[in-house]
Scaffold this motif. Structure first.
Motif, mmCIF file in Angstrom:
data_model
loop_
_atom_site.group_PDB
_atom_site.id
_atom_site.type_symbol
_atom_site.label_atom_id
_atom_site.label_comp_id
_atom_site.label_asym_id
_atom_site.label_seq_id
_atom_site.Cartn_x
_atom_site.Cartn_y
_atom_site.Cartn_z
ATOM 1 N N ASN B 2 -10.471 -0.410 -28.046
ATOM 2 C CA ASN B 2 -10.935 0.604 -28.760
ATOM 3 C C ASN B 2 -10.787 0.317 -30.275
ATOM 4 O OD1 ASN B 2 -11.361 2.008 -26.473
ATOM 5 N ND2 ASN B 2 -9.192 3.187 -26.637
ATOM 6 N N ASP B 23 -21.478 -4.056 -27.118
ATOM 7 C CA ASP B 23 -20.244 -3.825 -26.084
ATOM 8 C C ASP B 23 -19.141 -4.501 -26.558
ATOM 9 O OD1 ASP B 23 -20.964 -6.500 -25.675
ATOM 10 O OD2 ASP B 23 -21.419 -6.647 -23.777
ATOM 11 N N ASP B 26 -14.757 -0.486 -26.106
ATOM 12 C CA ASP B 26 -14.906 0.391 -25.184
ATOM 13 C C ASP B 26 -15.030 1.901 -25.925
ATOM 14 O OD1 ASP B 26 -14.451 -1.076 -22.979
ATOM 15 O OD2 ASP B 26 -12.420 -1.173 -23.635
ATOM 16 N N ARG B 27 -14.200 2.319 -26.763
ATOM 17 C CA ARG B 27 -14.316 3.507 -27.461
ATOM 18 C C ARG B 27 -14.307 3.369 -29.008
ATOM 19 N NH1 ARG B 27 -14.792 7.895 -24.742
ATOM 20 N NH2 ARG B 27 -14.082 9.209 -26.118
#
Lengths: 279, 279
Positions: B2, B23, B26-27
């Motif tokens: 993250n 990508d 993730d967050r």
């Protein structure tokens, strides 16, 4: 109808390009002392041919002056002497002195003072671009002193350039252009000089230059042959705005020097009101 | 992995938009005090969610600080106190004071000082744009003082933003940015103040404003909350360049005042050397 363009650079050349797209005139005749510029202009197809000024005056109905303002001062009275039913339009960036110069000329009515609010920082025939004038403003100065038919012909040319028109008196024009055009050039010239000077001792200084710097300094590419005469002809207004601008910079300097950050913040916030004006 | 973006405005929001296209993480977690900006940022999809700073530190491997430089000074030591294996990257426009502040911090190695040479005159979440950084330069300052893995992670982020990288020491960075970025903002602020002042008595003055004026004044739309701290943190360099710039303007003023047109022409021609630098 033929049209003469005296001075085939950025402005004159861009008029030539645009008129070639229209059927406004039969022939576009360039008048240009610089032989290298003549060649370039012909290669680029900005005009149909070059002729000496006197010959162009005989053959053309409209004569457009797109030369530096001091050159306009030098040639305009002589051109007016020779006119019969033609119209001469100057496209210079200052007006007061030019208008004073020919105020009492017997052919004053054949003259239209105009200033297209369009341009780039480039100069010469290679700088000419189609669409330079589209949607921009043509300012007429003391238009009421031109003969009706002379003004109508000038305004027909403005239409061909796809410009809007606006009217001003000479004092107003020269003061307003000092504030929204001439000063911008002076700040760019000074900014370029400031950073170029520092580069001598610092080398890599331009590596970090981004779009903000480019934006504020790009006018420093403008021609000294064009701009020195503008500052000369508009000296009083330019000195006034330059003094005021230096005062504003000094004010910012003083706030920072005294670590008055509230005052500095207040000044920046005040300057933000420019959002109201520009896109 | 993250990533936390502390301050979701022009820079932070533009990082968020870009990272969502990849990508890389993730967050994307935003940290933002201003609730109205939180709402806008979520509506615009700049980040996935907002969390308090302490919670974001726990959940994220990378913490990016995109807040004004005085706010960076205020929060960076406290963030470093709490780090274990995370990396914190600041994206501020000044570096000397920040680097001095945390020079001896036990977690100094987890910190990477970076400055993306990208931006616009707009601010806030609405100003965030995809592709803001593409092809621009990320300047790393004192990168050799960061842990190897921390720097590699920061540089991986730079790659995701499609930026080139450059290395400098803090003194050099702060002086160079004063000359090619900070001064440009000061001249724009001063120019806006100059003309806005004149408008009060002249009304129509902006009617003639063209692209040259827009270009030199557009930075005056920049946020006082962002720029006051920059001038404060880079005070010595900014005062130096401002003094030099005022000197150059005064020099132009004097030439015009004395009607030394050869001298004025020479200065303008000298400033034209900026052509070598900018497109």
């Amino acid at each position: 109808m033929n049209i003469a363009i005296v001075g085939v650079g950025l402005i004159g050349g861009s008029i030539g390009i645009r008129l070639k797209e229209t059927d406004f005139c039969d022939r576009i005749i360039g008048v240009e002392k610089n032989e290298s510029n003549q060649k370039k202009a012909l290669q680029l197809g900005l005009v149909d041919e070059f002729l000496p000024l006197d010959e162009a005056l005989k053959q053309c109905k409209i004569i457009v002056l797109t030369i530096p303002v001091d050159a306009i001062m030098a040639v305009l009275p002589g051109i007016l002497d020779k006119l019969t039913d033609q119209v001469v339009i100057d496209m210079g960036s200052t007006k007061t002195n030019i208008l004073q110069l020919i105020a009492d000329h017997p052919n004053r009515g054949r003259y239209v003072a105009a200033h297209p609010m369009a341009g780039t920082e480039y100069s010469g025939p290679e700088a000419a671009v189609a669409g330079l004038f589209k949607g921009k403003v043509m300012v007429y100065v003391e238009a009421f002193k031109s003969d009706e038919d002379a003004f109508e012909l000038a305004d027909a040319l403005t239409d061909q350039l796809e410009m809007k028109s606006s009217f001003m008196n000479a004092d107003e024009h020269d003061m307003h252009t000092a504030y929204v055009s001439h000063i911008s050039h002076l700040t760019s010239f000074a900014l370029a000089l400031t950073v170029l000077e520092k580069e001598k001792s610092q080398g890599r200084i331009f590596e970090l230059a981004g779009s903000g710097f480019q934006s504020t300094v790009r006018l420093a590419k403008s021609s000294p042959d064009m701009w020195t005469p503008i500052f000369k002809q508009n000296r009083t207004n330019v000195l006034e705005v330059l003094e005021e601008h230096i005062h504003q910079l000094q004010n910012l300097y003083n706030k920072l020097e005294k670590e008055d950050y509230e005052g500095l913040h207040r000044l920046i916030k005040k300057s933000n009101k420019i959002k109201r004006i520009i896109k």
